[in-house]
Design a protein around this motif. Structure first.
Motif, PDB file in Angstrom:
ATOM      1  N   TRP A  80       0.819  -1.213   0.000  1.00 13.82           N
ATOM      2  CA  TRP A  80       0.000   0.000   0.000  1.00 13.82           C
ATOM      3  C   TRP A  80       0.858   1.270   0.000  1.00 13.82           C
ATOM      4  N   TRP A  81       1.984   1.238  -0.705  1.00 12.25           N
ATOM      5  CA  TRP A  81       2.844   2.419  -0.760  1.00 12.25           C
ATOM      6  C   TRP A  81       2.368   3.443  -1.796  1.00 12.25           C
ATOM      7  N   ASP A  82       1.606   2.999  -2.782  1.00  9.84           N
ATOM      8  CA  ASP A  82       1.237   3.915  -3.863  1.00  9.84           C
ATOM      9  C   ASP A  82       0.287   5.003  -3.378  1.00  9.84           C
ATOM     10  N   ALA A  83       0.494   6.176  -3.875  1.00 11.11           N
ATOM     11  CA  ALA A  83      -0.399   7.300  -3.574  1.00 11.11           C
ATOM     12  C   ALA A  83      -1.569   7.305  -4.562  1.00 11.11           C
ATOM     13  N   GLY A  84      -2.589   8.062  -4.215  1.00 10.68           N
ATOM     14  CA  GLY A  84      -3.698   8.262  -5.137  1.00 10.68           C
ATOM     15  C   GLY A  84      -4.656   7.097  -5.250  1.00 10.68           C
TER      16      GLY A  84
ATOM     17  N   GLN B  33      -1.818  -4.539   4.881  1.00  9.37           N
ATOM     18  CA  GLN B  33      -0.548  -3.916   4.485  1.00  9.37           C
ATOM     19  C   GLN B  33       0.605  -4.754   5.037  1.00  9.37           C
ATOM     20  N   VAL B  34       1.460  -5.229   4.143  1.00  6.49           N
ATOM     21  CA  VAL B  34       2.602  -6.057   4.537  1.00  6.49           C
ATOM     22  C   VAL B  34       3.875  -5.243   4.356  1.00  6.49           C
ATOM     23  N   LEU B  35       4.599  -5.031   5.450  1.00  3.47           N
ATOM     24  CA  LEU B  35       5.810  -4.228   5.428  1.00  3.47           C
ATOM     25  C   LEU B  35       6.936  -4.966   6.136  1.00  3.47           C
ATOM     26  N   SER B  36       8.155  -4.665   5.732  1.00  7.87           N
ATOM     27  CA  SER B  36       9.316  -5.179   6.444  1.00  7.87           C
ATOM     28  C   SER B  36       9.529  -4.332   7.701  1.00  7.87           C
ATOM     29  N   PRO B  37      10.210  -4.871   8.709  1.00 11.39           N
ATOM     30  CA  PRO B  37      10.445  -4.086   9.931  1.00 11.39           C
ATOM     31  C   PRO B  37      11.143  -2.758   9.661  1.00 11.39           C
TER      32      PRO B  37
END
Length: 291
Positions: A182-186, A205-209
């Motif tokens: 979910w990094w994309d804007a807009g 939302q899957v993120l690295s630490p």
């Protein structure tokens, strides 16, 4: 890749808890707003030519002289669509984000299947959307696990464009689970489009630490490369930069969570190192996502 058997066993009685999505396909275990063949009487309505006369209420006719049809509750399946983002930003490093996303898709899909719902998986592939079969029943879990494991990463549309194309592949008033960083804007117009189509969206939302808190980054000048575009930038990493990142990250999270909250949808952030058992047996239940 297959989820741990012990966790699957614990999820056998777990169900998705939609707040707005409606069962609307097939014959399942959730009470539909529609009426039809069933076991539980819910209402009468006037007879119309062509109705099945086996459902005429003869006792009511004997009392009133009116031909009335008995209507019953109809149990159907909730259509669940899992959108799995395998774009380059999800496969950086050793692929931890991609691997965790596949595991989440498998486990959420399994939860839907054992709950009697209907599941399909969509993976963006280039400028197309790769759409799986539709599975129903716990016995279809293995084919679903295999399909998700074999889905390949590729260059893809910008994420908001991917979301905006989803409605053409979705039954109305279903549940859509989007697993991405979910990094994309807009994304707001795409969210509006899904809401207008009657969909209920669960954002994972899957993120690295290090994306959540880059405190572990080495001090000094580092070269960062955009996994989507290949663009590079050199940045001096110091305490001021890390603090600025944390502020921007918190603002970004607050913004996207607000977009979901105002539509009464769920949005949850998962780190690649989070314990899956705790996530599914405690966190998602506490958030009202699973029973």
């Amino acid at each position: 890749m297959r989820p741990p058997a012990a966790l699957l066993e614990r999820l056998n009685t777990t169900r998705l808890l939609p707040s707005a999505a409606q069962p609307s396909v097939g014959i399942g275990e959730r009470r539909s707003q529609r009426k039809g063949p069933g076991m539980e009487f819910v209402d009468h309505r006037p007879y119309q030519p062509g109705d099945d006369t086996r459902h005429l209420d003869l006792h009511l006719y004997a009392r009133t002289g009116d031909f009335m049809m008995r209507e019953y509750s109809l149990n159907q399946q909730l259509p669940v669509t899992i959108v799995l983002d395998l774009s380059p930003s999800m496969t950086i490093g050793r692929g931890e984000k991609s691997d965790r996303s596949r595991q989440l898709a498998q486990l959420l899909g399994f939860t839907a299947l054992v709950g009697g719902d209907r599941v399909q998986v969509i993976v963006p592939e280039g400028d197309q959307l790769l759409v799986s079969d539709r599975w129903h029943g716990a016995t279809r879990a293995e084919p679903m696990f295999d399909w998700i494991s074999r889905a390949s990463a590729s260059e893809t549309l910008e994420f908001p464009k991917t979301l905006s194309r989803l409605p053409e592949h979705l039954p109305p008033r279903g549940m859509v689970i989007v697993i991405s960083d979910w990094w994309d804007a807009g994304v707001e117009p795409a969210l509006d489009s899904l809401a207008a189509h009657g969909q209920e969206l669960l954002g994972i939302q899957v993120l690295s630490p290090v994306e959540i808190d880059p405190a572990a980054m080495t001090s000094g000048t580092v070269t960062l490369e955009d996994a989507e575009t290949g663009d590079e930038i050199e940045l001096p990493v110091d305490a001021a930069l890390l603090n600025r990142y944390r502020q921007l990250f918190a603002a970004r999270q607050a913004h996207i969570e607000a977009q979901f909250n105002r539509r009464q949808w769920h949005f949850i952030t998962v780190a690649t190192e989070d314990d899956l058992t705790g996530l599914f047996t405690h966190t998602l239940r506490a958030r009202g996502i699973l029973s």
